[in-house]
Design a protein around this motif. Structure first.
Motif, PDB file in Angstrom:
ATOM      1  N   ARG A 204       3.420 -47.588  -2.577  1.00 51.19           N
ATOM      2  CA  ARG A 204       3.318 -48.241  -1.270  1.00 51.19           C
ATOM      3  C   ARG A 204       2.148 -49.238  -1.281  1.00 51.19           C
ATOM      4  O   ARG A 204       1.132 -49.015  -1.923  1.00 51.19           O
ATOM      5  N   GLY A 205       2.368 -50.343  -0.577  1.00 47.90           N
ATOM      6  CA  GLY A 205       1.359 -51.398  -0.557  1.00 47.90           C
ATOM      7  C   GLY A 205       1.516 -52.415  -1.669  1.00 47.90           C
ATOM      8  O   GLY A 205       0.816 -53.428  -1.682  1.00 47.90           O
ATOM      9  N   THR A 206       2.439 -52.169  -2.620  1.00 48.22           N
ATOM     10  CA  THR A 206       2.670 -53.113  -3.721  1.00 48.22           C
ATOM     11  C   THR A 206       3.651 -54.185  -3.265  1.00 48.22           C
ATOM     12  O   THR A 206       4.824 -53.907  -3.005  1.00 48.22           O
ATOM     13  N   THR A 207       3.181 -55.399  -3.146  1.00 49.73           N
ATOM     14  CA  THR A 207       4.030 -56.502  -2.680  1.00 49.73           C
ATOM     15  C   THR A 207       5.033 -56.877  -3.768  1.00 49.73           C
ATOM     16  O   THR A 207       4.700 -56.928  -4.949  1.00 49.73           O
ATOM     17  N   HIS A 208       6.264 -57.126  -3.339  1.00 51.91           N
ATOM     18  CA  HIS A 208       7.319 -57.398  -4.308  1.00 51.91           C
ATOM     19  C   HIS A 208       8.414 -58.243  -3.666  1.00 51.91           C
ATOM     20  O   HIS A 208       8.509 -58.354  -2.441  1.00 51.91           O
ATOM     21  N   GLU A 209       9.249 -58.817  -4.493  1.00 53.63           N
ATOM     22  CA  GLU A 209      10.480 -59.467  -4.063  1.00 53.63           C
ATOM     23  C   GLU A 209      11.441 -59.451  -5.241  1.00 53.63           C
ATOM     24  O   GLU A 209      11.032 -59.284  -6.401  1.00 53.63           O
ATOM     25  N   ALA A 210      12.726 -59.570  -4.930  1.00 48.54           N
ATOM     26  CA  ALA A 210      13.745 -59.510  -5.984  1.00 48.54           C
ATOM     27  C   ALA A 210      14.883 -60.449  -5.632  1.00 48.54           C
ATOM     28  O   ALA A 210      15.150 -60.706  -4.448  1.00 48.54           O
ATOM     29  N   MET A 211      15.545 -60.944  -6.645  1.00 46.72           N
ATOM     30  CA  MET A 211      16.679 -61.838  -6.409  1.00 46.72           C
ATOM     31  C   MET A 211      17.690 -61.695  -7.538  1.00 46.72           C
ATOM     32  O   MET A 211      17.324 -61.443  -8.697  1.00 46.72           O
ATOM     33  N   SER A 212      18.947 -61.817  -7.170  1.00 45.75           N
ATOM     34  CA  SER A 212      20.009 -61.777  -8.172  1.00 45.75           C
ATOM     35  C   SER A 212      20.190 -63.171  -8.760  1.00 45.75           C
ATOM     36  O   SER A 212      19.790 -64.170  -8.165  1.00 45.75           O
TER      37      SER A 212
END
Length: 397
Positions: A204-212
């Motif tokens: 928790r608190g770990t900034t992230h993003e993802a994309m296909s």
């Protein structure tokens, strides 16, 4: 097919390595080079069957496109039942149509609806002794369901269909338990591809993003709901107002003098120290365990079958204790009580209790004690109806 356990989830790390080096500290990406590694967790066919239901209610379903939520009115319909009742349900054609147009479909609390996923969640909860919630994310090619963000809870992620590109950032958000603004501008620390069968742990608190990229993707999230240290302080506060009259008094008001305020603060400190001396940390920890036993989700598959077979119950019927949930056993006022899932079951004091604690099979005739054969049979029936025991007579297998 064997349900996954925690060691399978974090492999090739050992459980000890995971909690020593990564838990609440650093993200983990385990590459398994095995697209079917999580086949016994949930399958694409399971998800398809769920979304294809003709009476699926929209609660729990979200449709997102580039961070924006698509209103349910765009992917539901109104069905008129025989009695004239109008019911809003998911329109599978419209829902998948939005997916084909680039929207991500999210199934929240999927463990409440998909049997195999539910079984895995319940098994992991029993190992960890805290609650999990499972969400499923179905993302079309070249799409992003959510913009860069962090979650105020830890996440276990299992990639069912990949690949998908992930980016992890450092923002210095130290173990948040609710959302708050970034303390400083996110800095990219890792970019990698996650493939079918891979595992990802995000503290928790770990900034992230993802994309296909050029293919659609599916992943399952387990959002973790453990007990934090401050919950034990809250438990102490609950005990304070229940057991100690002083803590139910109002604090000094604006009309009271400085001397009166100082006297109150001195008394508060004294009473608080007395309370801490009386209530050990072990007691507070035990209370949190009690809450888990009460609130745990229990897999009662087979309970209806048992209820239908109770009419054939006799002294020779083989029964055994159900597995898959945690119980508390307490002797109170001379009675032996079993607690689980918000229920309290009492074993009469004139009956030997040990047979009810084992997991091996037994019959009502084998119960030791002063009860009549009819009384022993009634007790077994009561425990079957509560879901503590199950019928496993070989004649019915």
């Amino acid at each position: 097919m064997k349900t996954i356990d925690f060691s399978y989830l974090v492999a090739p790390l050992t459980i000890q390595e995971f909690f020593k080096d990564n838990w609440e500290k650093a993200f983990v990406h385990n590459r398994h080079e095995n697209p079917g590694y999580f086949d016994n967790l949930v399958s694409i066919a399971d998800i398809d069957d769920f979304l294809s239901q003709q009476n699926l209610v929209p609660e729990g379903i979200k449709v997102m496109n580039k961070g924006n939520s698509i209103p349910p009115a765009n992917w539901t319909r109104s069905d008129t039942l025989i009695d004239g009742t109008i019911k809003t349900v998911v329109d599978p054609g419209k829902l998948i149509g939005h997916f084909n147009e680039g929207a991500t479909i999210i199934i929240n609390s999927a463990d409440r609806s998909i049997s195999r996923l539910s079984k895995a969640c319940r098994a992991l909860e029993q190992e960890l002794k805290f609650r999990l919630q499972s969400n499923i994310y179905i993302t079309p090619p070249n799409s992003q369901g959510f913009a860069m963000h962090y979650d105020p809870h830890d996440i276990f992620l299992m990639q069912i269909k990949g690949p998908k590109t992930w980016m992890i950032y450092d923002t210095g958000e130290d173990l948040p338990v609710k959302y708050r603004a970034f303390s400083h501008k996110p800095r990219l620390v890792s970019k990698f591809e996650i493939n079918s069968g891979d595992f990802l742990y995000i503290p928790r608190g770990t900034t992230h993003e993802a994309m296909s990229s050029g293919v659609s993707t599916i992943h399952v999230n387990f959002s973790l709901k453990p007990v934090y240290g401050y919950h034990m302080v809250e438990e102490l506060a609950r005990i304070a107002y229940e057991k100690e009259r002083f803590f139910r008094l109002t604090i000094p008001n604006g009309f009271q003098s400085e001397n009166e305020q100082n006297a109150y603060l001195a008394a508060f400190k004294e009473k608080l120290n007395e309370l801490i001396e009386k209530i050990s940390p072990e007691q507070l920890l035990e209370k949190q365990g009690d809450h888990f036993v009460k609130e745990q989700a229990i897999d009662f598959r087979g309970k209806l079958t048992d209820s239908l077979r109770i009419e054939d119950l006799n002294g020779d019927t083989q029964v055994s204790r159900r597995t898959g949930f945690t119980c508390l056993f307490k002797t109170e006022d001379g009675k032996f009580n079993i607690y689980f899932g918000g229920q309290k079951l009492t074993i009469p004091p004139f009956i030997e209790k040990d047979i009810f604690l084992q997991f091996g099979p037994f019959t009502a005739k084998q119960i030791k004690g002063l009860a009549t054969p009819g009384g022993k049979l009634q007790l077994v029936q009561k425990l079957i109806e509560a879901g503590y025991l199950k019928i496993d007579d070989p004649k019915h297998e």
